[in-house]
Design an enzyme around this catalytic site. Structure first.
Site, short mmCIF file in Angstrom:
data_model
loop_
_atom_site.label_atom_id
_atom_site.label_comp_id
_atom_site.label_asym_id
_atom_site.label_seq_id
_atom_site.Cartn_x
_atom_site.Cartn_y
_atom_site.Cartn_z
N SER A 98 25.15 4.50 24.45
CA SER A 98 26.28 5.18 23.85
C SER A 98 27.59 4.50 24.23
CB SER A 98 26.22 6.66 24.26
OG SER A 98 27.16 7.42 23.56
N HIS A 123 24.60 4.88 19.07
CA HIS A 123 24.45 6.01 18.16
C HIS A 123 25.84 6.52 17.79
CE1 HIS A 123 24.13 9.15 21.69
NE2 HIS A 123 25.25 8.47 21.73
#
Length: 195
Positions: A98, A123
């Protein structure tokens, strides 16, 4: 309660005691080993600014083993990495997921590394909000802006087309160290610091 190891350094007749992070900082090493939040961001930013002041010509090394965290905190670190003069070498040990993956990719081109068994994951930002419908709508628009911003940052640092980044970040997208190299997140997979 976390225990921070200490290091005793002997020079001549004197001994100096450091916590491990302070000793690493002496060698221009910053370690991000937790979830990224405001406290972690403030500490990392302070370390970056200190190291720039100490010697603006010497590289700074950021070692990352983090599941990611708050976008605003991560962007504060990212902006500071771009702001300071020294080159920033980034290293993924374990995981960079992330927001931590964005920081890994944001290192100086040619100085972004991953250890062989590390993993990275990209993501879209995750958020949740409840309250009045208007407030929910405001927050939904903001998270979509953050999604576009992060996708553009990843495209800039990886060299991937924005369309590919948008597609790949729709869901959790995991990569091995070698796959991260092919993707452009890191420049090299290294197994040893020895030359």
């Amino acid at each position: 309660m976390s225990i921070v190891p200490i290091v005793i350094e002997q020079t001549g007749r004197t001994e100096r005691v450091y916590d491990i992070y302070s000793r690493l900082l002496k060698d221009r090493i910053i370690f991000i080993g937790t979830e990224i939040n405001d406290h972690v961001a403030n500490v990392v930013i302070a370390q970056l600014l200190f190291l720039q002041t100490e010697d603006p010509e010497k590289d700074i090394h950021i070692y990352i083993n983090s599941p990611g965290g708050m976008v605003s905190s991560g962007l504060a670190i990212y902006d500071t990495m771009q702001y300071v003069k020294p080159d920033i070498a980034t290293y993924c040990i374990g995981q960079a997921s992330s927001m931590a993956c964005v920081l890994l990719a944001a290192g100086t081109k040619g100085k972004r590394f991953a250890l062989p068994h590390s993993r990275v994951m990209i993501h879209q930002p995750i958020g949740g909000f409840y309250g009045q419908a208007t407030d929910v709508e405001i927050h939904a628009k903001e998270i979509l802006k953050m999604k576009d911003l992060l996708n553009n940052i990843l495209a800039k640092h990886t060299g991937q087309p924005i369309e590919k980044i948008q597609k790949d970040t729709e869901r959790d997208f995991f990569m091995s160290a070698e796959e991260a190299k092919l993707y452009g997140i890191v420049d090299e997979v290294i197994s040893s610091i020895k030359k």
